[in-house]
Design a protein around this motif. Structure first.
Motif, mmCIF file in Angstrom:
data_model
loop_
_atom_site.group_PDB
_atom_site.id
_atom_site.type_symbol
_atom_site.label_atom_id
_atom_site.label_comp_id
_atom_site.label_asym_id
_atom_site.label_seq_id
_atom_site.Cartn_x
_atom_site.Cartn_y
_atom_site.Cartn_z
ATOM 1 N N LYS A 10 16.784 -17.434 16.204
ATOM 2 C CA LYS A 10 15.993 -17.656 17.419
ATOM 3 C C LYS A 10 16.753 -18.493 18.448
ATOM 4 N N LYS A 11 17.663 -19.348 17.964
ATOM 5 C CA LYS A 11 18.413 -20.226 18.868
ATOM 6 C C LYS A 11 19.890 -19.842 18.849
ATOM 7 N N PRO A 12 20.579 -20.013 19.980
ATOM 8 C CA PRO A 12 22.020 -19.735 20.002
ATOM 9 C C PRO A 12 22.814 -20.797 19.247
ATOM 10 N N HIS A 13 24.035 -20.449 18.895
ATOM 11 C CA HIS A 13 24.928 -21.389 18.211
ATOM 12 C C HIS A 13 26.167 -21.595 19.070
ATOM 13 N N ASP A 14 26.631 -22.836 19.158
ATOM 14 C CA ASP A 14 27.839 -23.190 19.900
ATOM 15 C C ASP A 14 28.712 -24.032 18.976
ATOM 16 N N ASN A 15 29.975 -23.673 18.852
ATOM 17 C CA ASN A 15 30.878 -24.416 17.975
ATOM 18 C C ASN A 15 31.298 -25.771 18.545
ATOM 19 N N ARG A 33 34.990 -26.839 18.514
ATOM 20 C CA ARG A 33 35.665 -26.843 17.219
ATOM 21 C C ARG A 33 36.065 -25.426 16.832
ATOM 22 N N GLY A 34 37.022 -25.340 15.917
ATOM 23 C CA GLY A 34 37.423 -24.049 15.368
ATOM 24 C C GLY A 34 38.516 -23.384 16.167
ATOM 25 N N PRO A 35 38.748 -22.090 15.893
ATOM 26 C CA PRO A 35 39.791 -21.344 16.604
ATOM 27 C C PRO A 35 39.546 -21.354 18.119
ATOM 28 N N VAL A 36 40.610 -21.335 18.876
ATOM 29 C CA VAL A 36 40.522 -21.433 20.345
ATOM 30 C C VAL A 36 39.535 -20.431 20.928
ATOM 31 N N GLU A 37 39.568 -19.189 20.426
ATOM 32 C CA GLU A 37 38.712 -18.140 20.993
ATOM 33 C C GLU A 37 37.220 -18.365 20.718
ATOM 34 N N LEU A 38 36.883 -19.281 19.815
ATOM 35 C CA LEU A 38 35.479 -19.539 19.486
ATOM 36 C C LEU A 38 34.966 -20.874 20.019
ATOM 37 N N ARG A 39 35.844 -21.672 20.598
ATOM 38 C CA ARG A 39 35.413 -22.974 21.099
ATOM 39 C C ARG A 39 34.530 -22.802 22.330
ATOM 40 N N PHE A 40 33.431 -23.524 22.370
ATOM 41 C CA PHE A 40 32.475 -23.511 23.488
ATOM 42 C C PHE A 40 31.928 -22.120 23.783
ATOM 43 N N PHE A 41 32.016 -21.220 22.811
ATOM 44 C CA PHE A 41 31.490 -19.863 22.948
ATOM 45 C C PHE A 41 30.073 -19.847 22.381
ATOM 46 N N THR A 42 29.099 -19.472 23.218
ATOM 47 C CA THR A 42 27.716 -19.437 22.775
ATOM 48 C C THR A 42 27.430 -18.108 22.081
ATOM 49 N N PRO A 61 29.799 -26.471 10.813
ATOM 50 C CA PRO A 61 29.635 -26.394 12.267
ATOM 51 C C PRO A 61 30.280 -25.184 12.947
ATOM 52 N N ILE A 62 31.250 -24.543 12.305
ATOM 53 C CA ILE A 62 31.980 -23.453 12.964
ATOM 54 C C ILE A 62 31.479 -22.100 12.464
ATOM 55 N N SER A 63 31.177 -21.217 13.407
ATOM 56 C CA SER A 63 30.734 -19.873 13.037
ATOM 57 C C SER A 63 31.419 -18.827 13.893
ATOM 58 N N ARG A 64 31.314 -17.589 13.430
ATOM 59 C CA ARG A 64 31.855 -16.423 14.142
ATOM 60 C C ARG A 64 30.729 -15.415 14.346
ATOM 61 N N PRO A 65 30.694 -14.776 15.511
ATOM 62 C CA PRO A 65 29.672 -13.744 15.721
ATOM 63 C C PRO A 65 29.933 -12.532 14.821
#
Length: 172
Positions: free
Chosen positions: A85-90, A93-102, A128-132
């Motif tokens: 229900k809620k978005p996730h933001d890293n 943190r994590g790989p460059v391509e996933l940082r601050f990616f909602t 704390p770090i996830s991937r879509p």
């Protein structure tokens, strides 16, 4: 028996004892022991949670370790969140391509992304770090199959669909 948390995560697993979903407040929960190579791994579980009144939304699956015999972490080892229900933001943190990616859809908090080799432990703050996830999952059965492959649980088919509660309201 596994000697590292990574071995728990990457091994082929079986559900040791199937169980029914239980109702805890507004949630449905399932916590199942896991076995590897015919041996039940002490304090190693497959957990699933869902909101009782939201079918096919906000369903979470994770592998957890709650022991002290294996160093590096106590709690969730990896997690898959289906239709949150809620978005996730890293949060940078994590790989460059996933940082601050909602991430607004389903996503995976992998053991590898959340393991700190230098500390020999999982990162703090509950994976704390996830991937879509780009796979379009249609329904709980397909989701369960996806999770079974992701978590390497060969007997995932013993897990039943939660008995969601459809509250249509009361008419006066």
């Amino acid at each position: 028996m596994a000697e590292t948390l990574a071995e728990l995560v990457t091994a082929d697993k079986m559900i040791a004892a199937p169980a029914e979903w239980s109702r805890v407040n507004r949630c449905l929960e399932l916590k199942l022991p896991l076995e590897i190579a015919g041996l039940v791994e002490e304090q190693f579980f497959f957990r699933a949670t869902a909101l009782a009144q939201l079918p096919d939304e906000q369903v979470t699956f994770q592998l957890e370790y709650h022991g002290t015999n294996i160093p590096g972490g106590n709690g969730p080892l990896c997690r898959f969140e289906w239709n949150p229900k809620k978005p996730h933001d890293n949060k940078g943190r994590g790989p460059v391509e996933l940082r601050f990616f909602t991430q607004t859809g389903s996503h995976f908090h992998s053991f590898e992304d959340n393991w700190c080799e230098a500390n020999g432990a999982l990162l703090r703050d509950n994976l704390p770090i996830s991937r879509p996830i780009s796979h379009d999952i249609q329904g709980f059965t397909e989701c369960l199959e996806f999770v079974g492959n992701l978590f390497r649980i060969k007997s995932i088919g013993v897990v039943k669909t939660p008995e969601w509660v459809l509250d249509l309201g009361v008419w006066n």
